[in-house]
Enzyme design. Structure first.
Site, PDB file in Angstrom:
ATOM      1  N   SER A  76       2.435  -8.768  14.040  1.00 53.19           N
ATOM      2  CA  SER A  76       2.887  -7.787  13.046  1.00 53.19           C
ATOM      3  C   SER A  76       3.572  -6.560  13.653  1.00 53.19           C
ATOM      4  O   SER A  76       3.280  -5.421  13.268  1.00 53.19           O
ATOM      5  CB  SER A  76       1.718  -7.350  12.163  1.00 53.19           C
ATOM      6  OG  SER A  76       1.148  -8.464  11.514  1.00 53.19           O
ATOM      7  N   ASN A 120       3.694   0.115   6.943  1.00 53.97           N
ATOM      8  CA  ASN A 120       2.632   0.549   6.024  1.00 53.97           C
ATOM      9  C   ASN A 120       3.116   1.523   4.938  1.00 53.97           C
ATOM     10  O   ASN A 120       2.419   1.755   3.951  1.00 53.97           O
ATOM     11  CB  ASN A 120       1.459   1.184   6.795  1.00 53.97           C
ATOM     12  CG  ASN A 120       0.624   0.163   7.564  1.00 53.97           C
ATOM     13  OD1 ASN A 120      -0.057   0.516   8.529  1.00 53.97           O
ATOM     14  ND2 ASN A 120       0.672  -1.115   7.173  1.00 53.97           N
ATOM     15  N   TRP A 121       4.354   2.064   5.107  1.00 49.59           N
ATOM     16  CA  TRP A 121       4.905   2.943   4.051  1.00 49.59           C
ATOM     17  C   TRP A 121       5.097   2.185   2.750  1.00 49.59           C
ATOM     18  O   TRP A 121       5.246   2.793   1.687  1.00 49.59           O
ATOM     19  CB  TRP A 121       6.252   3.529   4.496  1.00 49.59           C
ATOM     20  CG  TRP A 121       6.172   4.415   5.697  1.00 49.59           C
ATOM     21  CD1 TRP A 121       6.624   4.127   6.945  1.00 49.59           C
ATOM     22  CD2 TRP A 121       5.614   5.742   5.783  1.00 49.59           C
ATOM     23  NE1 TRP A 121       6.379   5.188   7.808  1.00 49.59           N
ATOM     24  CE2 TRP A 121       5.761   6.188   7.118  1.00 49.59           C
ATOM     25  CE3 TRP A 121       4.993   6.598   4.853  1.00 49.59           C
ATOM     26  CZ2 TRP A 121       5.318   7.447   7.546  1.00 49.59           C
ATOM     27  CZ3 TRP A 121       4.556   7.846   5.290  1.00 49.59           C
ATOM     28  CH2 TRP A 121       4.723   8.250   6.603  1.00 49.59           C
ATOM     29  N   SER A 181       1.380   1.359  10.822  1.00 48.35           N
ATOM     30  CA  SER A 181       2.622   0.731  11.263  1.00 48.35           C
ATOM     31  C   SER A 181       3.794   1.276  10.452  1.00 48.35           C
ATOM     32  O   SER A 181       3.605   1.841   9.362  1.00 48.35           O
ATOM     33  CB  SER A 181       2.541  -0.787  11.101  1.00 48.35           C
ATOM     34  OG  SER A 181       2.854  -1.153   9.777  1.00 48.35           O
ATOM     35  N   THR A 182       5.003   1.078  10.977  1.00 53.82           N
ATOM     36  CA  THR A 182       6.191   1.531  10.254  1.00 53.82           C
ATOM     37  C   THR A 182       6.348   0.765   8.937  1.00 53.82           C
ATOM     38  O   THR A 182       7.064   1.219   8.048  1.00 53.82           O
ATOM     39  CB  THR A 182       7.462   1.343  11.122  1.00 53.82           C
ATOM     40  OG1 THR A 182       7.458   0.006  11.651  1.00 53.82           O
ATOM     41  CG2 THR A 182       7.486   2.314  12.283  1.00 53.82           C
ATOM     42  N   ARG A 196      -9.885   0.479  -1.943  1.00 52.00           N
ATOM     43  CA  ARG A 196      -9.379   0.249  -0.588  1.00 52.00           C
ATOM     44  C   ARG A 196      -9.600   1.458   0.322  1.00 52.00           C
ATOM     45  O   ARG A 196      -9.895   1.298   1.506  1.00 52.00           O
ATOM     46  CB  ARG A 196      -7.874  -0.080  -0.641  1.00 52.00           C
ATOM     47  CG  ARG A 196      -7.562  -1.469  -1.158  1.00 52.00           C
ATOM     48  CD  ARG A 196      -6.047  -1.695  -1.260  1.00 52.00           C
ATOM     49  NE  ARG A 196      -5.377  -1.577   0.030  1.00 52.00           N
ATOM     50  CZ  ARG A 196      -5.313  -2.555   0.938  1.00 52.00           C
ATOM     51  NH1 ARG A 196      -5.868  -3.718   0.691  1.00 52.00           N
ATOM     52  NH2 ARG A 196      -4.687  -2.363   2.084  1.00 52.00           N
ATOM     53  N   ASP A 239      -7.480  -4.463  11.533  1.00 52.06           N
ATOM     54  CA  ASP A 239      -7.125  -5.015  10.226  1.00 52.06           C
ATOM     55  C   ASP A 239      -8.381  -5.338   9.396  1.00 52.06           C
ATOM     56  O   ASP A 239      -9.450  -5.567   9.952  1.00 52.06           O
ATOM     57  CB  ASP A 239      -6.306  -6.298  10.477  1.00 52.06           C
ATOM     58  CG  ASP A 239      -5.500  -6.725   9.266  1.00 52.06           C
ATOM     59  OD1 ASP A 239      -5.403  -5.958   8.292  1.00 52.06           O
ATOM     60  OD2 ASP A 239      -4.959  -7.844   9.307  1.00 52.06           O
ATOM     61  N   GLY A 240      -8.220  -5.359   8.065  1.00 45.92           N
ATOM     62  CA  GLY A 240      -9.286  -5.837   7.180  1.00 45.92           C
ATOM     63  C   GLY A 240     -10.088  -4.762   6.471  1.00 45.92           C
ATOM     64  O   GLY A 240     -11.103  -5.068   5.835  1.00 45.92           O
ATOM     65  N   ARG A 259      -7.163  -8.702  17.543  1.00 44.59           N
ATOM     66  CA  ARG A 259      -6.842  -8.461  16.135  1.00 44.59           C
ATOM     67  C   ARG A 259      -8.036  -8.878  15.294  1.00 44.59           C
ATOM     68  O   ARG A 259      -8.524 -10.002  15.416  1.00 44.59           O
ATOM     69  CB  ARG A 259      -5.601  -9.213  15.682  1.00 44.59           C
ATOM     70  CG  ARG A 259      -5.267  -8.864  14.216  1.00 44.59           C
ATOM     71  CD  ARG A 259      -3.951  -9.371  13.733  1.00 44.59           C
ATOM     72  NE  ARG A 259      -3.688  -8.836  12.388  1.00 44.59           N
ATOM     73  CZ  ARG A 259      -2.499  -8.647  11.859  1.00 44.59           C
ATOM     74  NH1 ARG A 259      -1.430  -8.942  12.548  1.00 44.59           N
ATOM     75  NH2 ARG A 259      -2.361  -8.146  10.638  1.00 44.59           N
TER      76      ARG A 259
END
Ligand code: V07
Length: 249
Positions: A204, A73-74, A70-71, A38, A25-26, A196
């Site tokens: 998450s 992130n869509w 991840s599911t 990004r 993450d990040g 994490r």
């Protein structure tokens, strides 16, 4: 606390966690801090996958599971999702010779059917080209969600019971584990250490069943700044803990 300023620590080479899982993450915040878009953070994040893969492999880690997408992130803007869907393609094009030199085997778990064809193809090519490697398994979670995984496993088990090929009374934790996306990892399916990055202290919808006894380490370091020294510090923290798996001693 493990930051970029962390000093290298001596490790007990006989107690390296066999399976390390990381929520990377990040990347977006790393970019924002530098007034970059990004996607520049995601690009740097992918570069760091190579660095940490090599470091983990050399430390003697047997399985490195990385949460790539991840599911959930869509829900991000289309432009960002499109860029992310190109990363497995870039990764395959750039890092494959190094992974082969490092004897690393790539595995990918997740709902791969829902990915763009080029993304799925890159994931399949990475698995195929490294299938003969005998060293560390680099296990990407791609379009993965732990609840979806448990729903899918439940469906499969219920179908077998309904078909009469499975007696519900015999269902135990090995039955469930055999229907999870980590089944290909066999005895190493459960992470010993889950890390994490980026200061968020939650799971998450990453692994749920598999982390029943995992040691959890949270670091404020953004994923692109997560160096091999920070990985070593997280493993040193893991080694300082007393794992009992619910027992006493
Ligand atoms: C992604 C780079 C790492 C930081 C976190 C998000 C962005 C490697 C892959 C990958 C996945 C499967 C595969 C080969 C490479 C990847 C996505 C995003 C979607 F077979 N990094 N990375 N996939 N990021």
């Amino acid at each position: 606390m493990f930051t970029e300023k962390t000093t290298p620590q001596p490790l007990d080479a006989t107690r390296i966690p066999a399976h390390v899982a990381i929520i990377m993450d990040g990347n977006g915040r790393w970019a924002k801090k530098r007034f970059l878009p990004r996607i520049a953070g995601h690009k740097q994040g992918m570069e760091n996958v190579k660095v940490i893969t090599k470091a983990a492999s050399r430390l003697g880690v047997k399985v490195l599971t990385l949460y790539a997408f991840s599911t959930e992130n869509w829900k991000r803007p289309d432009s960002e999702v499109n860029y992310l869907m190109g990363l497995p393609v870039d990764f395959f094009g750039v890092f494959m010779p190094e992974l082969i030199a490092e004897n690393v085997r790539v595995q990918v778990m997740g709902e791969l059917d829902a990915l763009p064809a080029k993304t799925r193809q890159a994931a399949e090519d990475a698995m195929a080209e490294t299938a003969a490697n005998t060293g560390m398994v680099l296990n990407f979670a791609l379009n993965y969600g732990a609840r979806d995984e448990l729903v899918q496993a439940t469906r499969e088990i219920a179908q077998a019971a309904a078909a009469g090929t499975l007696d519900p009374a015999t269902i135990d934790d090995t039955t469930v584990a055999a229907h999870l996306m980590t089944r290909h990892l066999g005895a190493l399916a459960d992470p010993d250490l889950l890390i994490r990055t980026s200061g968020e202290n939650r799971l998450s919808n990453f692994l749920l069943w598999q982390i029943a006894y995992s040691e959890l380490v949270f670091t404020p370091v953004f994923w692109p700044d997560f160096t091999p020294a920070v990985l070593t510090a997280a493993i040193a923290d893991y080694q300082a803990r007393d794992r009992r798996f619910g027992g006493i001693h």
